[in-house]
Design a protein around this motif. Structure first.
Motif, PDB file in Angstrom:
ATOM      1  N   VAL A  32      41.436  27.029   6.271  1.00 17.21           N
ATOM      2  CA  VAL A  32      41.985  27.534   5.018  1.00 17.21           C
ATOM      3  C   VAL A  32      41.137  28.719   4.541  1.00 17.21           C
ATOM      4  O   VAL A  32      41.635  29.683   3.976  1.00 17.21           O
ATOM      5  CB  VAL A  32      42.041  26.419   3.944  1.00 17.21           C
ATOM      6  CG1 VAL A  32      42.479  26.979   2.596  1.00 17.21           C
ATOM      7  CG2 VAL A  32      43.010  25.324   4.382  1.00 17.21           C
ATOM      8  N   GLY A  33      39.829  28.641   4.799  1.00 23.15           N
ATOM      9  CA  GLY A  33      38.941  29.759   4.467  1.00 23.15           C
ATOM     10  C   GLY A  33      38.620  29.849   2.991  1.00 23.15           C
ATOM     11  O   GLY A  33      38.552  30.949   2.421  1.00 23.15           O
ATOM     12  N   CYS A  34      38.394  28.704   2.324  1.00 21.06           N
ATOM     13  CA  CYS A  34      38.110  28.702   0.888  1.00 21.06           C
ATOM     14  C   CYS A  34      36.818  29.468   0.579  1.00 21.06           C
ATOM     15  O   CYS A  34      35.810  29.321   1.272  1.00 21.06           O
ATOM     16  CB  CYS A  34      37.972  27.268   0.381  1.00 21.06           C
ATOM     17  SG  CYS A  34      39.480  26.307   0.548  1.00 21.06           S
TER      18      CYS A  34
ATOM     19  N   TYR B 264      34.149  24.646   7.159  1.00 23.27           N
ATOM     20  CA  TYR B 264      34.917  23.611   7.844  1.00 23.27           C
ATOM     21  C   TYR B 264      36.279  24.136   8.309  1.00 23.27           C
ATOM     22  O   TYR B 264      36.373  24.731   9.362  1.00 23.27           O
ATOM     23  CB  TYR B 264      35.061  22.375   6.949  1.00 23.27           C
ATOM     24  CG  TYR B 264      33.782  21.557   6.892  1.00 23.27           C
ATOM     25  CD1 TYR B 264      33.369  20.825   7.990  1.00 23.27           C
ATOM     26  CD2 TYR B 264      32.989  21.545   5.758  1.00 23.27           C
ATOM     27  CE1 TYR B 264      32.201  20.088   7.963  1.00 23.27           C
ATOM     28  CE2 TYR B 264      31.818  20.810   5.719  1.00 23.27           C
ATOM     29  CZ  TYR B 264      31.423  20.081   6.833  1.00 23.27           C
ATOM     30  OH  TYR B 264      30.272  19.359   6.793  1.00 23.27           O
ATOM     31  N   CYS B 265      37.325  23.963   7.527  1.00 23.50           N
ATOM     32  CA  CYS B 265      38.644  24.227   8.116  1.00 23.50           C
ATOM     33  C   CYS B 265      39.100  25.665   7.916  1.00 23.50           C
ATOM     34  O   CYS B 265      38.470  26.455   7.223  1.00 23.50           O
ATOM     35  CB  CYS B 265      39.673  23.218   7.604  1.00 23.50           C
ATOM     36  SG  CYS B 265      40.541  23.720   6.120  1.00 23.50           S
TER      37      CYS B 265
ATOM     38  N   HIS C 188      44.086  19.829   5.502  1.00 22.15           N
ATOM     39  CA  HIS C 188      43.873  21.137   4.861  1.00 22.15           C
ATOM     40  C   HIS C 188      44.144  20.966   3.367  1.00 22.15           C
ATOM     41  O   HIS C 188      45.118  21.525   2.827  1.00 22.15           O
ATOM     42  CB  HIS C 188      44.820  22.183   5.439  1.00 22.15           C
ATOM     43  CG  HIS C 188      44.752  22.310   6.935  1.00 22.15           C
ATOM     44  ND1 HIS C 188      45.555  21.607   7.797  1.00 22.15           N
ATOM     45  CD2 HIS C 188      43.950  23.072   7.717  1.00 22.15           C
ATOM     46  CE1 HIS C 188      45.251  21.924   9.051  1.00 22.15           C
ATOM     47  NE2 HIS C 188      44.275  22.808   9.030  1.00 22.15           N
ATOM     48  N   PRO C 189      43.300  20.196   2.677  1.00 19.02           N
ATOM     49  CA  PRO C 189      43.670  19.712   1.334  1.00 19.02           C
ATOM     50  C   PRO C 189      44.035  20.815   0.337  1.00 19.02           C
ATOM     51  O   PRO C 189      44.909  20.602  -0.515  1.00 19.02           O
ATOM     52  CB  PRO C 189      42.410  18.970   0.884  1.00 19.02           C
ATOM     53  CG  PRO C 189      41.715  18.593   2.144  1.00 19.02           C
ATOM     54  CD  PRO C 189      41.995  19.691   3.122  1.00 19.02           C
ATOM     55  N   ILE C 190      43.413  21.969   0.438  1.00 19.49           N
ATOM     56  CA  ILE C 190      43.659  22.978  -0.599  1.00 19.49           C
ATOM     57  C   ILE C 190      45.067  23.560  -0.486  1.00 19.49           C
ATOM     58  O   ILE C 190      45.619  24.084  -1.459  1.00 19.49           O
ATOM     59  CB  ILE C 190      42.567  24.073  -0.531  1.00 19.49           C
ATOM     60  CG1 ILE C 190      41.178  23.432  -0.753  1.00 19.49           C
ATOM     61  CG2 ILE C 190      42.800  25.188  -1.530  1.00 19.49           C
ATOM     62  CD1 ILE C 190      41.045  22.582  -2.000  1.00 19.49           C
TER      63      ILE C 190
ATOM     64  N   LEU D 249      37.749  23.398  -3.961  1.00 15.45           N
ATOM     65  CA  LEU D 249      37.162  22.975  -2.684  1.00 15.45           C
ATOM     66  C   LEU D 249      37.503  21.507  -2.492  1.00 15.45           C
ATOM     67  O   LEU D 249      37.550  20.743  -3.465  1.00 15.45           O
ATOM     68  CB  LEU D 249      35.635  23.122  -2.687  1.00 15.45           C
ATOM     69  CG  LEU D 249      35.034  24.528  -2.766  1.00 15.45           C
ATOM     70  CD1 LEU D 249      33.506  24.430  -2.878  1.00 15.45           C
ATOM     71  CD2 LEU D 249      35.407  25.364  -1.551  1.00 15.45           C
ATOM     72  N   CYS D 250      37.709  21.100  -1.263  1.00 12.32           N
ATOM     73  CA  CYS D 250      37.961  19.682  -0.987  1.00 12.32           C
ATOM     74  C   CYS D 250      36.607  18.973  -0.823  1.00 12.32           C
ATOM     75  O   CYS D 250      35.554  19.600  -0.914  1.00 12.32           O
ATOM     76  CB  CYS D 250      38.857  19.548   0.242  1.00 12.32           C
ATOM     77  SG  CYS D 250      37.998  19.751   1.806  1.00 12.32           S
TER      78      CYS D 250
ATOM     79  N   CYS E 244      33.662  28.356   3.002  1.00 15.12           N
ATOM     80  CA  CYS E 244      33.491  26.996   3.507  1.00 15.12           C
ATOM     81  C   CYS E 244      33.475  27.042   5.039  1.00 15.12           C
ATOM     82  O   CYS E 244      34.298  27.718   5.648  1.00 15.12           O
ATOM     83  CB  CYS E 244      34.620  26.106   3.018  1.00 15.12           C
ATOM     84  SG  CYS E 244      34.568  24.460   3.768  1.00 15.12           S
TER      85      CYS E 244
ATOM     86  N   LYS F 107      34.914  18.081   1.665  1.00 16.29           N
ATOM     87  CA  LYS F 107      34.041  18.671   2.697  1.00 16.29           C
ATOM     88  C   LYS F 107      33.376  19.938   2.156  1.00 16.29           C
ATOM     89  O   LYS F 107      32.180  20.144   2.322  1.00 16.29           O
ATOM     90  CB  LYS F 107      34.836  18.973   3.970  1.00 16.29           C
ATOM     91  CG  LYS F 107      35.348  17.734   4.683  1.00 16.29           C
ATOM     92  CD  LYS F 107      35.989  18.048   6.006  1.00 16.29           C
ATOM     93  CE  LYS F 107      37.361  18.643   5.872  1.00 16.29           C
ATOM     94  NZ  LYS F 107      38.427  17.731   5.468  1.00 16.29           N
ATOM     95  N   GLY F 108      34.177  20.791   1.529  1.00 18.31           N
ATOM     96  CA  GLY F 108      33.605  22.017   0.973  1.00 18.31           C
ATOM     97  C   GLY F 108      32.565  21.707  -0.086  1.00 18.31           C
ATOM     98  O   GLY F 108      31.507  22.354  -0.159  1.00 18.31           O
TER      99      GLY F 108
HETATM  100 FE1  SF4 Z   1      36.714  23.812   3.315  1.00 19.38          FE
HETATM  101 FE2  SF4 Z   1      38.339  21.956   2.371  1.00 19.38          FE
HETATM  102 FE3  SF4 Z   1      38.816  24.541   1.891  1.00 19.38          FE
HETATM  103 FE4  SF4 Z   1      39.161  23.559   4.323  1.00 19.38          FE
HETATM  104  S1  SF4 Z   1      40.326  22.992   2.499  1.00 19.38           S
HETATM  105  S2  SF4 Z   1      38.122  25.471   3.806  1.00 19.38           S
HETATM  106  S3  SF4 Z   1      37.505  22.049   4.451  1.00 19.38           S
HETATM  107  S4  SF4 Z   1      37.071  23.340   1.152  1.00 19.38           S
END
Ligand code: SF4
Length: 679
Positions: free
Chosen positions: A15-17, A12-13, A176-178, A44-45, A10, A47-48
């Protein structure tokens, strides 16, 4: 069947999903969940899940452009690269290399950022920085000063082993939802959750103890907790004796500090302070999470030091479930700092002020001269441009005209530059000010490695072509460097990674093959036999003598206070559907539609007094200017406090640019404002 699944991340943030891109006929057409990814386990949140919406967005920059009058004209790559080389060399000749500034991008990969800082320094400029300046520079310097390493001590998955989670200044369920899944697992296993936040947030809903702290009083809370822990005999004496130094000074400084005084300053009752302190101290493994609610203050570095000191006092470092988790922002902000994209550090956190660092890189890069630091931070570059000391600025993948605090000042500073080049994927407000705009490949359109907030280094292969004539950032930098007479022979990102393996000790064993596997490796990983490091500081801290430095700090007042003219305290933060300055999420229709406009949360009591109804357009004014926003009336904020998300273009017109004296981060979290119904 031409459809392929290509492992990716991902963008975006931090967390590195992980995820898989489904690629058909050269186009990314879908996402598959990567269920064996160690940080995200397939989740994934929002955004992902929406990331494909920006990859082939119609507004992607496709061709190099130069400014002509009020607009831009398309030019060839040759012309664009020549113009950039000329703009930089002209200013070196006229004003010296110190007149150049470079912003590396925390959205770009490690290899691009390594080359960017190398080019800056080989040209003789020590002025290279990145957006960590605006989010976690206090972590790099503050956590580094206390623990020896300015990075997350444990991994994200390990949060589930915590028996107490203390989250201060982080609304991680939105930002950082995950991470929420690991915190929730800990809670399901009986962990006590303590959240210190002025607002009621989705994170505070998880809390057993919600400390509704007055903005700007974090050190008072942390010191009060320390006092309870010491006075009640709950400190880990063995750990303090064997692994730290500086305890006596801290203990002495707390003698005359009263809980009543702390209660008055923080707005938290003494009973709740004691409950929180005891819960954190007596748990067998406590995790301390923090983010920009801690760092974005004039005392951001001291805030971070206090967080780390609280953990040391209880021996909650270096074990499963026990440590300090700074929740970093952008997908590769950790990597950008690791690669030396900061004026304080060459790659691998070698101090730029240390002559030995200069000798090390002179040998490593086979050059006769390199600039001693520290160079200018991004916030100092703005001042230098205003004063005419900084003449040329090369920005990759950052949008200071939206993201800086007090952006009117940044705009004025950029207008004062002789030459501005912006390398971007969209035409951002910053790019609109540039003399030359270079269209760049996005994350899935190039090879390279990214380092997540848990020090996890992961390589991804190019999945699709960049649109039009947009190019990989490392190709662009190499072409410019060559035009400026530098030896940049790199053919691909793998060659750059090999150089990183050789010169950045933490990445020594992170070969292409090893970090290409799902989940990659976590630094430090000094050699190719090393398995990577899950938990830092298990045996010793990364200081010269192996001992952590307990910090004694006192709270300082915010950069500005409320007054009769500006009676409401404005704070800012993230929301789940948007990211940073919104250059990507505002173009992602599924995200944008759900939260399309700037709003201000205010307490119904304040709104009634000001004759403002829910949904009214209001004007929020600080000492720097005004922004229009939609009023949301909510008990989430207390009377006298207002909140605005910072992703929208208006917010940073009014935020405060008062700086932390060490990390030089602006105080985004506190501004005195007034709110009026729009005439
Ligand atoms: Fe992407 Fe959301 Fe995971 Fe952050 S928490 S890396 S924005 S999917």
């Amino acid at each position: 069947m031409s459809t392929k699944l290509i492992a990716s991340l991902c963008p975006y943030c931090a967390v590195g999903c992980g995820l898989y891109l489904t690629v058909d006929k050269g186009k990314a057409i879908g996402i598959e969940y990567m269920t064996d990814h160690p940080a995200s386990e397939g989740a994934l949140c929002p955004k992902g899940n929406s990331l494909l919406e920006i990859l082939d967005h119609e507004e992607r920059l496709k061709y190099p452009m130069k400014k002509l009058g009020d607009g831009f004209v398309r030019i060839t790559w040759d012309e664009a690269l020549d113009l950039v080389a000329q703009g930089l060399s002209r200013n070196i000749r006229k004003h010296g290399p110190g007149s150049l500034g470079f912003l590396a991008s925390s959205r770009c990969n490690n290899e691009e950022n390594y080359l960017m800082q190398k080019m800056a320094r080989l040209l003789g400029s020590p002025n290279v920085d990145n957006c960590a300046r605006l989010c976690h520079s206090p972590t790099v310097v503050g956590l580094g000063a206390v623990l020896g390493t300015g990075a997350m001590t444990n991994n994200l998955l390990d949060l589930q082993n915590a028996k107490c989670i203390f989250a201060i200044g982080t609304n991680f369920t939105e930002a950082h939802p995950i991470v929420t899944r690991w915190a929730q697992k800990a809670k399901d296993n009986g962990a006590v959750i303590i959240v210190a936040d002025p607002r009621i947030t989705s994170t505070s809903w998880m809390a057993d103890i919600h400390l509704r702290i007055n903005p700007g009083s974090d050190i008072d809370l942390l010191r009060a907790m320390m006092k309870v822990i010491i006075d009640e005999g709950l400190a880990d004496d063995d750990f303090i004796k064997s692994r730290t130094q500086g305890f006596e000074e801290l203990r002495d400084s707390l003698r005359d500090f009263s809980l009543e005084e702390a209660a008055e300053k923080t707005g938290i009752s003494t009973g709740d302070i004691i409950r929180a302190a005891k819960a954190y101290a007596i748990s067998p493994a406590s995790a301390l999470l923090y983010s920009m609610g801690i760092t974005q203050h004039v005392c951001g570095t001291d805030n971070v030091k206090s967080c780390a000191t609280l953990a040391l006092l209880c021996g909650h470092v270096g074990r499963p479930g026990a440590g300090v988790w700074p929740m970093r922002g952008q997908n590769n902000v950790q990597g950008n700092c690791d690669m030396g994209g900061m004026p304080e550090f060459y790659p691998g956190y070698k101090r730029s002020t240390d002559p030995q660092t200069i000798e090390f890189f002179k040998a490593g890069w086979n050059v006769s001269d390199l600039p001693l630091g520290p160079g200018l931070t991004s916030t100092e570059m703005t001042e230098a441009a205003l004063e005419g000391r900084l003449k040329a600025l090369y920005i990759t993948g950052e949008d200071p005209i939206v993201c800086d605090a007090n952006i009117k000042k940044t705009r004025k500073a950029f207008e004062n530059l002789d030459f501005l080049v912006v390398q971007e994927i969209f035409m951002t407000p910053t790019a609109r000010m540039a003399d030359v705009v270079l269209p760049a490949a996005a994350w899935a359109e190039k090879d390279g490695s990214y380092t997540s907030m848990e020090r996890r280094v992961q390589w991804i292969d190019k999945a699709v072509d960049a649109p039009g004539e947009a190019k990989d950032g490392m190709w662009i930098v190499c072409q410019i460097a060559k035009r400026l007479g530098l030896d940049f022979p790199y053919q691909n990102a793998a060659e750059v990674l090999s150089e990183i393996n050789r010169l950045v000790p933490q990445y020594g064993g992170m070969t292409l093959e090893r970090i290409s596997k799902v989940g990659g490796l976590r630094w430090p990983c000094p050699d190719v036999q090393h398995p990577g490091t899950d938990i830092l500081h298990a045996q010793r801290f990364s200081t010269p003598d192996g001992r952590a430095r307990i910090a004694t700090v006192k709270n300082r007042p915010p950069g500005e206070e409320i007054s009769p003219e500006y009676p409401i305290l404005l704070t800012t933060g993230r929301i789940v559907l948007h990211y940073n300055g919104g250059s990507m999420t505002m173009r992602s229709i599924s995200l944008y539609e759900r939260d399309p406009e700037l709003y201000v949360e205010m307490n119904p009591a304040d709104a009634a007094r000001l004759n403002i109804a829910a949904g009214d357009l209001v004007v929020v004014t600080t000492r720097r200017g005004s922004a229009e926003a939609r009023a949301r009336l909510t008990e989430k904020v207390r009377p006298g406090v207002a909140f605005m998300p910072f992703h929208y273009h208006g917010t940073n017109i009014i935020t405060s640019d008062a700086l932390d004296p060490v990390a030089k981060i602006p105080e985004y979290k506190i501004a005195a404002c007034r709110i009026e119904a729009r005439a």
